[in-house]
Design an enzyme around this catalytic site. Structure first.
Site, PDB file in Angstrom:
ATOM      1  N   SER A 117      39.784 -34.913  13.179  1.00  0.00           N
ATOM      2  CA  SER A 117      40.987 -34.028  13.524  1.00  0.00           C
ATOM      3  C   SER A 117      40.985 -33.752  15.060  1.00  0.00           C
ATOM      4  O   SER A 117      42.297 -33.552  15.420  1.00  0.00           O
ATOM      5  CB  SER A 117      41.080 -32.872  12.602  1.00  0.00           C
ATOM      6  OG  SER A 117      41.182 -33.290  11.330  1.00  0.00           O
ATOM      7  N   GLU A 294      41.426 -14.554   6.673  1.00  0.00           N
ATOM      8  CA  GLU A 294      40.126 -14.804   5.984  1.00  0.00           C
ATOM      9  C   GLU A 294      38.934 -14.892   6.986  1.00  0.00           C
ATOM     10  O   GLU A 294      39.229 -15.034   8.299  1.00  0.00           O
ATOM     11  CB  GLU A 294      40.173 -15.940   5.039  1.00  0.00           C
ATOM     12  CG  GLU A 294      40.983 -16.082   3.871  1.00  0.00           C
ATOM     13  CD  GLU A 294      40.428 -15.364   2.850  1.00  0.00           C
ATOM     14  OE1 GLU A 294      39.191 -14.982   3.030  1.00  0.00           O
ATOM     15  OE2 GLU A 294      40.857 -14.989   1.759  1.00  0.00           O
ATOM     16  N   ASP A 342      43.444 -31.483   3.958  1.00  0.00           N
ATOM     17  CA  ASP A 342      42.303 -32.030   4.421  1.00  0.00           C
ATOM     18  C   ASP A 342      41.033 -31.638   3.563  1.00  0.00           C
ATOM     19  O   ASP A 342      40.183 -32.325   2.981  1.00  0.00           O
ATOM     20  CB  ASP A 342      41.967 -31.905   5.740  1.00  0.00           C
ATOM     21  CG  ASP A 342      40.755 -32.511   6.209  1.00  0.00           C
ATOM     22  OD1 ASP A 342      40.681 -33.677   6.622  1.00  0.00           O
ATOM     23  OD2 ASP A 342      39.777 -31.587   6.747  1.00  0.00           O
ATOM     24  N   HIS A 346      38.311 -33.562   1.081  1.00  0.00           N
ATOM     25  CA  HIS A 346      36.978 -33.639   1.446  1.00  0.00           C
ATOM     26  C   HIS A 346      36.199 -33.316   0.374  1.00  0.00           C
ATOM     27  O   HIS A 346      35.211 -33.823   0.071  1.00  0.00           O
ATOM     28  CB  HIS A 346      36.539 -32.773   2.532  1.00  0.00           C
ATOM     29  CG  HIS A 346      36.983 -33.380   4.055  1.00  0.00           C
ATOM     30  ND1 HIS A 346      36.281 -34.725   4.295  1.00  0.00           N
ATOM     31  CD2 HIS A 346      37.612 -32.985   5.013  1.00  0.00           C
ATOM     32  CE1 HIS A 346      36.812 -34.924   5.589  1.00  0.00           C
ATOM     33  NE2 HIS A 346      37.519 -34.000   6.098  1.00  0.00           N
ATOM     34  N   HIS A 489      37.422 -39.434   5.830  1.00  0.00           N
ATOM     35  CA  HIS A 489      38.874 -39.609   6.206  1.00  0.00           C
ATOM     36  C   HIS A 489      39.016 -41.105   6.197  1.00  0.00           C
ATOM     37  O   HIS A 489      38.231 -41.957   5.697  1.00  0.00           O
ATOM     38  CB  HIS A 489      39.143 -39.168   7.976  1.00  0.00           C
ATOM     39  CG  HIS A 489      38.928 -38.011   8.209  1.00  0.00           C
ATOM     40  ND1 HIS A 489      39.103 -37.284   9.407  1.00  0.00           N
ATOM     41  CD2 HIS A 489      38.949 -36.701   7.262  1.00  0.00           C
ATOM     42  CE1 HIS A 489      38.847 -36.049   9.384  1.00  0.00           C
ATOM     43  NE2 HIS A 489      38.888 -35.751   8.072  1.00  0.00           N
TER      44      HIS A 489
END
Length: 526
Positions: A117, A294, A342, A346, A489
């Site tokens: 990324s 968070e 994403d 994963h 990816h």
């Protein structure tokens, strides 16, 4: 499948049954006849011929990134979104798919066939392809070597916007210091340097700024007006307890409280960390807003109800950001990321990845409804994933369920079977943790996804015995071809959707870094 969503309960799923599907609106929808298909095609042609071109300068640009949102992700999310609403899935459209202009983007980086990324985000916001892990530095910078940053920094569209008097912001469901948002405002040879505790001693002693520091110390214009997402630990010192997870602390070794620095630096500024504080923010009275909801990543959409302090949705964060940024008569640049698409991939968990994609589509709808013809909105992905959609399921089959074929043109209640006479799912991954037996052996750690892989116990010849109840679990991990602790990816091209000034320039197959140049040209930035 039926679904409801609310702040108090989150997503609630009910398993699709074959009987439900046979009676679904999809299978009896008006126009689903030979004559109807032809008429729909003619109507689409007429619409396409009337598509206007907007070549006027843009006042605002909103770049909306689905992290890991490849073509299969869009297709599966489109179907799921329709099924969740109780209408047809296959012919459904996510909101951004209604945009009049689109293209394919080639996502390889300067040194990676299949990129991470950091360089892909760098290409999107600087116009230059870079190496793996690079945060807006060119390919001459060496990964992990802070000294190679100087002289190799790449100017970002966010920096240019600030230098030209525009307002700017980043919104994400990951950490605000994660690779995609970081590329907008920071320059680093290592994406993992989100706070100083992740940096080598040499770099810390030299005073090289970590990514969180670079966000707060941003020197261009009057600084970012909005930064919303997760990642409190990167802004708080190790001596300070986290606001929400009180048994945990910040991660900074330098003792800095960057949240306090933010409010001290900017007049009429605010720092918030929970839903109540966020909701209380008056966008007409707040010039700079930092929201860190968070300690690490924000919750997945379907898990949000479990959050003790509460946190806003991606559409809500997008709304607040636009309200603040639009106060600037000169315009703004805003980057909005659906970062946990994403992470769901994963983890080998398509249910979470796809519901995050649906949430991004909702944020795009909010952005379009709040803006006018002077705003270019670009929706794309930084890269893809190895998610695949296969089999010969009939129309309307549960996209998250077992593949089901047909019998003499009618949907079958029985699942499709492989050569071992075992069911399989429509969605699977080329690699990842859903390999038979692997999930039971994964070590505990931040990348482990909690689930109950009891279906592996019935594996025969490396194939589990899947049932409708097993695959209906929110924590179900579809099978993978190659066992890996974390799915990787994918390298195929990703879609680009655009609406507004310069949107007509998105066509064909383009290099990813071209997206920057179209956006910068729309804003007339030099």
């Amino acid at each position: 499948m039926s679904c409801t969503i609310s702040r108090s309960t989150g997503w609630q799923f009910r398993t699709i049954t074959a009987a439900t599907l046979v009676l679904s609106p999809l299978l009896t929808a008006q126009g689903q006849t030979p004559e109807g298909w032809f008429a729909n095609g003619q109507a689409a042609l007429a619409t396409l011929k009337k598509t206007p071109i907007n070549d006027k300068p843009a006042k605002n640009v909103i770049l909306m990134i689905g992290d890991g949102m490849g073509v299969t992700t869009v297709t599966a999310a489109r179907i799921l979104e329709g099924q969740l609403r109780g209408v047809g899935g296959e012919e459904n459209q996510l909101f951004f798919e209604t945009f009049p202009w689109s293209a394919l983007s080639k996502t390889y980086s300067a040194n990676q066939q299949i990129a991470d990324s950091a360089p892909t985000a760098t290409a999107l916001v600087t116009g230059v392809k870079a190496n793996d892990a690079a945060i807006s530095v060119n390919q001459n910078a060496v990964r992990g070597k802070y000294k190679t940053t100087a002289g190799n920094e790449l100017r970002t569209i966010l920096e240019l916007a600030e230098q030209n008097g525009l307002s700017t912001g980043v919104v994400t469901t990951a950490t605000v210091t994660h690779a995609t948002p970081a590329a907008c405002y920071a320059h680093s040879p290592e994406r993992g340097w989100e706070n100083d505790s992740g940096m080598p001693l040499e770099a810390r002693k030299a005073g090289f700024p970590d990514i969180a520091r670079q966000l707060v110390e941003f020197p261009h214009g009057n600084g970012l007006e909005v930064a919303l997402g997760g990642g409190r630990q990167h802004f708080l010192p190790k001596t300070a307890a986290d606001h929400e997870e009180v048994r945990k602390t910040g991660s900074r070794l330098d003792g800095l409280d960057l949240t306090a620095q933010w409010t001290q630096k900017y007049e009429n500024s605010a720092y918030v960390w929970n839903q109540a504080q966020f909701a209380a923010i008056d966008p007409m009275k707040t010039s700079h807003l930092l929201g860190l909801f968070e300690r690490s990543y924000m919750r997945y959409t379907i898990d949000r109800a479990k959050d003790v302090g509460g946190e806003p949705t991606l559409p809500e964060m997008t709304t607040k950001a636009i309200q603040i940024l639009s106060r600037n008569p000169k315009g703004y640049f805003l980057m909005v990321e659906g970062g946990r698409i994403d992470h769901g991939h994963h983890a080998g968990n398509p249910r979470r990845a796809l519901t995050e994609t649906i949430e991004l589509a909702a944020a795009v709808k909010v952005a379009r409804e709040m803006t006018g013809e002077d705003t270019l909105i670009v929706v794309t992905a930084d890269h893809s994933h190895t998610l695949t959609m296969a089999g010969y399921s009939y129309r309307g089959n549960d996209i998250l369920g077992l593949a089901r074929g047909g019998d003499k043109g009618k949907p079958s209640k029985r699942p499709a079977l492989d050569m071992l006479l075992r069911p399989y799912t429509t969605l699977s991954y080329a690699n990842g943790p859903g390999y038979p037996g692997v999930s039971d052996r994964q070590p505990e750690g931040p990348k482990r996804y909690p689930h109950t892989p009891t279906y592996y116990e019935a594996a025969t010849n490396d194939r589990p015995l899947l049932t409708a109840d097993v695959v209906a679990s929110a924590d179900f991990l579809p099978e993978t071809g190659v066992p890996l602790g974390s799915e990787t990816h994918g390298g195929e091209d990703v879609p680009v959707y655009a609406d507004g000034p310069n949107a007509h320039l998105f066509r064909g197959t383009i290099e990813q870094n071209v997206i920057y140049h179209i956006m910068a040209d729309a804003l007339r930035l030099k």
